[in-house]
Write an enzyme that holds these catalytic residues in place. Structure first.
Site, PDB file in Angstrom:
ATOM      1  N   GLY A   5      -8.786   9.081   9.982  1.00 32.55           N
ATOM      2  CA  GLY A   5      -8.905   9.320  11.085  1.00 32.55           C
ATOM      3  C   GLY A   5      -9.866   9.519  11.689  1.00 32.55           C
ATOM      4  N   LYS A  59       0.377  -0.935  -0.042  1.00 31.81           N
ATOM      5  CA  LYS A  59      -0.422  -0.014  -0.050  1.00 31.81           C
ATOM      6  C   LYS A  59       0.798   0.922  -0.172  1.00 31.81           C
ATOM      7  CE  LYS A  59      -3.146   3.046   2.881  1.00 31.81           C
ATOM      8  NZ  LYS A  59      -3.849   3.527   4.043  1.00 31.81           N
ATOM      9  N   ALA A 110     -10.087   5.758   4.850  1.00 33.36           N
ATOM     10  CA  ALA A 110      -9.404   6.914   5.139  1.00 33.36           C
ATOM     11  C   ALA A 110     -11.508   7.289   5.133  1.00 33.36           C
ATOM     12  CB  ALA A 110      -8.671   7.951   4.542  1.00 33.36           C
ATOM     13  N   GLY A 111     -10.911   7.578   6.275  1.00 35.32           N
ATOM     14  CA  GLY A 111     -12.606   8.791   6.923  1.00 35.32           C
ATOM     15  C   GLY A 111     -13.840   7.802   7.635  1.00 35.32           C
ATOM     16  N   ASN A 170      -9.290   1.865  10.117  1.00 35.77           N
ATOM     17  CA  ASN A 170      -8.242   1.207  11.115  1.00 35.77           C
ATOM     18  C   ASN A 170      -8.566   1.986  12.731  1.00 35.77           C
ATOM     19  OD1 ASN A 170      -4.642   1.277  11.997  1.00 35.77           O
ATOM     20  ND2 ASN A 170      -6.476   0.845  13.159  1.00 35.77           N
ATOM     21  N   THR A 171      -9.051   3.545  11.889  1.00 36.85           N
ATOM     22  CA  THR A 171      -8.756   4.036  13.860  1.00 36.85           C
ATOM     23  C   THR A 171     -10.610   4.433  13.673  1.00 36.85           C
ATOM     24  OG1 THR A 171      -7.961   6.189  12.851  1.00 36.85           O
ATOM     25  CG2 THR A 171      -9.072   6.174  14.600  1.00 36.85           C
TER      26      THR A 171
END
Length: 332
Positions: free
Chosen positions: A236, A175, A262-263, A284-285
Site C-alpha cells: 500500500g 495466495k 506490493a508497492g 490493489n491500492t
C-alpha cells in the site's frame, strides 16, 4: 531435481516445473506441439529433431522451441504464462479491496484485462445474509478467484483460513501471506515457510508473498510454492520497486513464476517489474486509490504489456558516454 520428482526449466522464457526424465518430444506433446513440426534449442545448442525422443530435460535447462507461423506479429497474442498447470494470458493480477463499491471494482477488473483477482476470506454477515457479495459482480466462472490470507500474522491462522477457503469454493490455487507486524506489513519468513510446507503437503498450490531475498525465495520454492511473490515496497505504499537487483536475482534463480506483489504506485512501476523479467504483477491500492481507478486499471494493463514486450525485445546496452545514432562519415 526437486523432492517431488520434478525439475525446473525455462521454455521460451517461461518458468516450468516438469517431471524428471521427460524427453523433449514428450515435453512438446504436453505443450500441445507435434515434435515433427518444431525445432528445439537446448542451452544454446540446436537439438537434432531425430533425437527429440531420446534427449531428456535436466534441471536448469533453457529451451527455445520454434515453429513456422503465418506472417504478422503474433508475439503478444501467444505470450501466455502458466502457474500450477493453469494458463493465463493476462500477466496482471488485481485485488478486490479499497474500492468504493462492488460496481467500481468490477469495472476496474474489466478495464485491467485481469483474469485473476485476489479475494480475502471473511466471516459471513449473519445479520444480513442477503447483503451484496463480490460474486454478484465478478463471476468466479469467468475470473479466477485467488483466496488470500491478508491479515494473518501466524502460520496457524493462515492455514486455517485457506482450509476454509478450499471448503467454500474448492480452491487449491491460493495466495499465502503471513505478516510480521502491522506497521510495515512485512512478511514473517519463518512463519511463511512453515505455512508453505504444511499447505503443500495438504495439496494446496500456494503463491507466496515474501521479502525480496533470493535465498528465502529458493527455500519457498523447495518447500512447495508454485509462485514467488516478492514485495517491491511495503504493501500500500506506492513507492515502486526499491531494490531492482534482488528482484532480478530472484527471477534468475527461480524455477517457478515470479510476480512482484506490493508497492506498485503507478504504471511505470509495473513496467519496471516486467522489464526485470517478472512473470507478472499483483496490485490493489495503486488502482483502487487512484483518482480514476478505471483509467488507472487500463494504464496498468498497458504498462504490464509494454514492459513484457520490452523484456522480450532485449534492451540496448548502457554506455558511460554518448554514442551518435547518425553516422559521421560523409558529414558536410
Amino acid at each position: 531435481m526437486h523432492s517431488d520428482g520434478t525439475v525446473s526449466i525455462r521454455v521460451n522464457g517461461e518458468h516450468k516445473r516438469v517431471r524428471a526424465g521427460l524427453t523433449l518430444a514428450e515435453l512438446a506433446q504436453e505443450i500441445g506441439l507435434a515434435s515433427d513440426k518444431i525445432a528445439v534449442e537446448r542451452n544454446l545448442e540446436v537439438v537434432p529433431r531425430s533425437t527429440l525422443h531420446e534427449v531428456t530435460v535436466e534441471d536448469g535447462d533453457e529451451l527455445e522451441i520454434v515453429h513456422f507461423v503465418g506472417g504478422g506479429d503474433h508475439a503478444a497474442a501467444d505470450d501466455s504464462w502458466t502457474v500450477a498447470g493453469q494458463t493465463f494470458r493476462s500477466r496482471l493480477i488485481v485485488g478486490t479491496g479499497k474500492y468504493k463499491d462492488f460496481e467500481q471494482n468490477a469495472a476496474a477488473v474489466e478495464a485491467s484485462g485481469a483474469e485473476i483477482v485476489t479475494v480475502a476470506v471473511r466471516r459471513v454477515n449473519v445479520s444480513d445474509p442477503k447483503a451484496p457479495m463480490l460474486t454478484d459482480y465478478i463471476d468466479p466462472k469467468k475470473i479466477t478467484y485467488l483466496p488470500n490470507t491478508a491479515g494473518c500474522f501466524d502460520a496457524e491462522s493462515a492455514i486455517r483460513t485457506l482450509r476454509l477457503a478450499r471448503e467454500a469454493g474448492g480452491w487449491d490455487l491460493v495466495k499465502l501471506e503471513v505478516l510480521g507486524e502491522a506497521r510495515t506489513l512485512y512478511p514473517d519468513m519463518v512463519e511463511t515457510l512453515r505455512a508453505t510446507e504444511v499447505l503443500a503437503r495438504e495439496g494446496f498450490k500456494p503463491m507466496v508473498y515474501c521479502v525480496d531475498d533470493p535465498i528465502a525465495a529458493k527455500r519457498l520454492e523447495d518447500a512447495g510454492a508454485v509462485a514467488i511473490m516478492p514485495l517491491g515496497a511495503p504493501i500500500g505504499s506506492g513507492l515502486g520497486i526499491q531494490n531492482r537487483v534482488t528482484i532480478r536475482l530472484i527471477v534468475e534463480g527461480a524455477g517457478v513464476p515470479v510476480l512482484v506483489d506490493a508497492g506498485v504506485g503507478t504504471a511505470s512501476d509495473a513496467a519496471v517489474a516486467m522489464e526485470l523479467g517478472c512473470d507478472g504483477v499483483l496490485m490493489n491500492t495503486a488502482i483502487a486509490e487512484a483518482k480514476d481507478p478505471i483509467a488507472m486499471a487500463r494504464a496498468m494493463k498497458l504498462a504490464v504489456e509494454g514492459g513484457r514486450i520490452a523484456y522480450r525485445a532485449g534492451r540496448m546496452g548502457q554506455r558511460k558516454y554518448a554514442d551518435p545514432s547518425s553516422p559521421l562519415a560523409g558529414l558536410i
